[in-house]
Scaffold this active site. Structure first.
Site, PDB file in Angstrom:
ATOM      1  CB  CYS A 298      -5.158   8.858   5.300  1.00 30.13           C
ATOM      2  SG  CYS A 298      -6.897   8.883   4.822  1.00 30.13           S
TER       3      CYS A 298
ATOM      4  CD  GLU B  92       1.644  17.956  -3.828  1.00 34.41           C
ATOM      5  OE1 GLU B  92       2.557  18.145  -3.032  1.00 34.41           O
ATOM      6  OE2 GLU B  92       1.123  16.845  -4.026  1.00 34.41           O
TER       7      GLU B  92
ATOM      8  CB  CYS C 141      -1.331  12.348  -1.572  1.00 35.96           C
ATOM      9  SG  CYS C 141      -2.684  13.472  -1.471  1.00 35.96           S
TER      10      CYS C 141
ATOM     11  CB  CYS D  96      -6.788  16.155   2.994  1.00 38.82           C
ATOM     12  SG  CYS D  96      -8.079  14.885   3.036  1.00 38.82           S
TER      13      CYS D  96
ATOM     14  CB  CYS E  54      -2.162  10.819   3.196  1.00 42.30           C
ATOM     15  SG  CYS E  54      -2.436  12.142   2.007  1.00 42.30           S
TER      16      CYS E  54
ATOM     17  CB  CYS F 156      -3.006  13.161 -10.731  1.00 45.60           C
ATOM     18  SG  CYS F 156      -3.361  12.807  -9.020  1.00 45.60           S
TER      19      CYS F 156
HETATM   20  N1  SAH Z   1      -9.050  11.454  -0.730  1.00 50.72           N
HETATM   21  C1  SAH Z   1      -9.055  10.656  -1.927  1.00 50.72           C
HETATM   22  C2  SAH Z   1      -8.101  11.142  -3.009  1.00 50.72           C
HETATM   23  C3  SAH Z   1      -6.744  11.614  -2.577  1.00 50.72           C
HETATM   24  S1  SAH Z   1      -5.589  10.354  -2.106  1.00 50.72           S
HETATM   25  C4  SAH Z   1      -8.779   9.211  -1.571  1.00 50.72           C
HETATM   26  O1  SAH Z   1      -8.556   8.924  -0.405  1.00 50.72           O
HETATM   27  O2  SAH Z   1      -8.846   8.346  -2.446  1.00 50.72           O
HETATM   28  C5  SAH Z   1      -5.298   9.568  -3.629  1.00 50.72           C
HETATM   29  C6  SAH Z   1      -4.539   8.277  -3.513  1.00 50.72           C
HETATM   30  O3  SAH Z   1      -3.174   8.538  -3.146  1.00 50.72           O
HETATM   31  C7  SAH Z   1      -5.136   7.367  -2.465  1.00 50.72           C
HETATM   32  O4  SAH Z   1      -5.403   6.085  -2.940  1.00 50.72           O
HETATM   33  C8  SAH Z   1      -4.062   7.371  -1.442  1.00 50.72           C
HETATM   34  O5  SAH Z   1      -4.116   6.203  -0.749  1.00 50.72           O
HETATM   35  C9  SAH Z   1      -2.789   7.555  -2.254  1.00 50.72           C
HETATM   36  N2  SAH Z   1      -1.657   7.916  -1.399  1.00 50.72           N
HETATM   37  C10 SAH Z   1      -1.625   8.852  -0.435  1.00 50.72           C
HETATM   38  N3  SAH Z   1      -0.437   8.831   0.213  1.00 50.72           N
HETATM   39  C11 SAH Z   1       0.300   7.866  -0.374  1.00 50.72           C
HETATM   40  C12 SAH Z   1       1.611   7.356  -0.145  1.00 50.72           C
HETATM   41  N4  SAH Z   1       2.392   7.831   0.837  1.00 50.72           N
HETATM   42  N5  SAH Z   1       2.034   6.340  -0.933  1.00 50.72           N
HETATM   43  C13 SAH Z   1       1.244   5.856  -1.919  1.00 50.72           C
HETATM   44  N6  SAH Z   1       0.011   6.292  -2.174  1.00 50.72           N
HETATM   45  C14 SAH Z   1      -0.475   7.279  -1.404  1.00 50.72           C
END
Ligand code: SAH
Length: 374
Positions: free
Chosen positions: A132, A108, A349, A128, A135, A121
Site C-alpha cells: 500500500c 511493532e 504502520c 507486509c 504504508c 495494536c
Molecule cells: N493490513 C491491515 C492492517 C494493517 S494497516 C489493513 O490494511 O487494515 C492498519 C491501518 O494503518 C490501516 O487502516 C492503514 O491504512 C493505516 N496506516 C498505514 N499507514 C498509515 C499512514 N502513513 N498514516 C495513517 N494511517 C496509516
C-alpha cells in the site's frame, strides 16, 4: 519523545532453545502438551491463567504449582515473549515498542490509553507484501507470518502499565502485516485472547482480502471487522492499494455486507485522508453512495507523512478533514475523525522499524505522476 530500554531487557535473547514454547497454545493444545507432567487436569488451567491472566512468564513464579511441577515445566518448556529493543513514549501516553523475535525479525506493537481502558495494536506479520502506497511497512516489503505465540506475546511484552494483563483491554490487529493473510495463526491467538477479552473488544483490520473475510464470516464467534478502504473508486483505490486489482470494490463491499454482525455492531470503514487526492466534497458523496446498504461507521484518518512515502502523502488541512466528516454525517453516514495521536512516536504502520533493510524499490515517481493526472 523518549527512547529508553526498559528494565530487564539487557539479557541476550539467546535464540530459539530446544524447549518447546507454551506461549500461543490454545487451551486444549496446552492441556495436551503438559498432560504427561501433571497430576490433575486443572493444572493446565492454572498454567494458562498464570500466563495470560496474571502475566507470569517464569515457571518459578507460578507459585500455585508444586516445586516439582515448576521444575519439570522448566526442563521441557519455555515462555519467551518477544523482547522490546526500543520503546517510544508519546506525550499522550501512547507507547510503541519495537519487539525482536527469536529469529531476529522485528515487529511493532503499540499500547494506546483509551479513557480507563487500554487498546493494544498488534502485528500479524513481520512485514507486509501488499505494498500500500501510504504504508511504511509496505514500503519495506514482505516478511514472514507470526505464529500465535508471537501474537499473544506482543500483548505480554506491552503489559508494563497494563495490569491485569488481558482483562480491560481492547485489541486491534492494525499493526504490521495483513491479518487475513495469516488467518490460521491469528485465529489461534484469538482462541486464547477471547477467553479473557470479549469478542466485542477485538477488531481485525484488513486491506480487503475477501477469502479471509468469508472465512471469518463462517466462524461461530467473530471479532469486529475493520476494512481499509481509503478511496471511493477502483481507479484511485487501485493506485493506493495494489490488492484492489485482485479484490475490487464491488466484490469487497458485497463480502462486507454478507459478514454477520452481532446486535449493535457495525463494520468499521477506515478512510485515509490524503490532501488533494481523496478529500474533495465530491469524494465524500461518492463514498456515501458506495457504502449504501452496508451497516458501517467510517473512521477518517489524516495520513501520517513519512519521508519514505514521498512528498504528496500529506494530510489535508484540518478544516478540510472536518468538513469531509461533516458532509458524510449530513448524508446520514456515521463518521469520526481520528484525533492525531502518537505522531511523536512514529505511530503509523512501520515507522518505528523502518531503517535497517533495503526497500522493495517503490516507484514513487510513477505513482505520483498518476496523482498529477488524477
Ligand atoms: N493490513 C491491515 C492492517 C494493517 S494497516 C489493513 O490494511 O487494515 C492498519 C491501518 O494503518 C490501516 O487502516 C492503514 O491504512 C493505516 N496506516 C498505514 N499507514 C498509515 C499512514 N502513513 N498514516 C495513517 N494511517 C496509516
Amino acid at each position: 519523545m523518549s527512547l529508553s530500554p526498559s528494565p530487564g531487557e539487557s539479557e541476550p535473547n539467546g535464540g530459539r532453545s530446544e524447549r518447546r514454547s507454551l506461549l500461543g497454545l490454545p487451551r486444549p493444545e496446552l492441556e495436551r502438551a503438559v498432560a504427561p507432567l501433571v497430576d490433575r487436569t486443572f493444572r493446565a488451567r492454572q498454567i494458562y491463567d498464570a500466563l495470560y491472566r496474571r502475566g507470569v512468564s517464569r515457571f518459578a513464579d507460578m507459585t500455585d504449582l508444586s516445586l516439582e511441577l515448576r521444575g519439570a515445566l522448566e526442563d521441557r518448556f519455555e515462555v519467551a515473549p518477544p523482547r522490546a529493543v526500543l520503546r517510544e513514549r508519546s506525550a499522550d501516553g501512547s507507547s510503541k515498542a519495537l519487539l525482536e523475535l527469536a529469529d531476529g525479525a522485528t515487529i511493532e506493537a503499540v499500547a494506546i490509553p483509551d479513557g480507563r481502558r487500554m487498546t493494544l495494536c498488534l502485528s500479524s506479520q513481520a512485514g507486509c507484501g501488499l505494498a500500500c502506497r501510504f504504508c511504511v511497512t509496505g514500503f519495506w516489503g514482505a516478511g514472514r507470518n507470526l505464529d500465535s505465540g508471537e501474537i499473544v506475546g506482543q500483548a505480554l511484552a506491552l503489559r508494563e502499565g497494563v495490569k491485569p494483563p488481558f482483562e480491560g483491554l481492547n485489541l486491534v490487529f492494525m499493526g504490521m502485516g495483513e491479518p487475513l493473510q495469516n488467518l490460521d495463526e491469528v485465529a489461534r491467538s484469538l482462541e486464547i485472547f477471547s477467553e479473557f477479552i470479549s469478542w466485542r473488544r477485538i477488531t481485525v483490520s484488513t486491506a480487503g482480502v475477501i477469502p479471509g473475510i468469508e472465512r471469518m464470516a463462517s466462524w461461530e464467534r467473530r471479532p469486529n471487522l475493520a476494512v481499509s478502504l481509503h478511496a471511493p473508486d477502483d481507479e484511485r483505490r487501485g493506485r493506493l492499494m495494489p490488492i484492489n486489482r485482485t479484490y475490487p470494490l464491488d466484490d469487497l463491499l458485497a463480502a462486507l455486507k454478507a459478514y454477520p454482525l452481532e446486535r449493535g455492531r457495525k463494520v468499521t470503514i477506515e478512510y485515509l485522508l490524503v490532501r488533494d487526492f481523496n478529500d474533495a466534497p465530491g469524494d465524500a458523496d461518492l463514498l456515501v453512495e458506495r457504502l449504501a446498504g452496508l451497516d458501517c461507521k467510517v473512521n477518517l484518518i489524516p495520513v501520517n507523512p513519512d519521508p519514505v512515502l514521498g512528498a504528496r502523502m500529506v494530510p489535508p488541512d484540518p478544516r478540510v478533514s472536518e468538513s469531509f466528516r461533516a458532509r458524510l454525517k449530513q448524508r446520514g453516514c456515521l463518521a469520526t475523525l481520528r484525533r492525531r495521536r502518537g505522531d511523536d512516536v512514529s505511530a503509523a504502520c512501520g515507522q518505528l522499524r523502518a531503517p535497517g533493510r533495503p526497500p522493495r524499490g517503490f516507484r514513487h515517481s510513477r505513482w505520483l505522476a498518476g496523482v498529477e493526472r488524477g
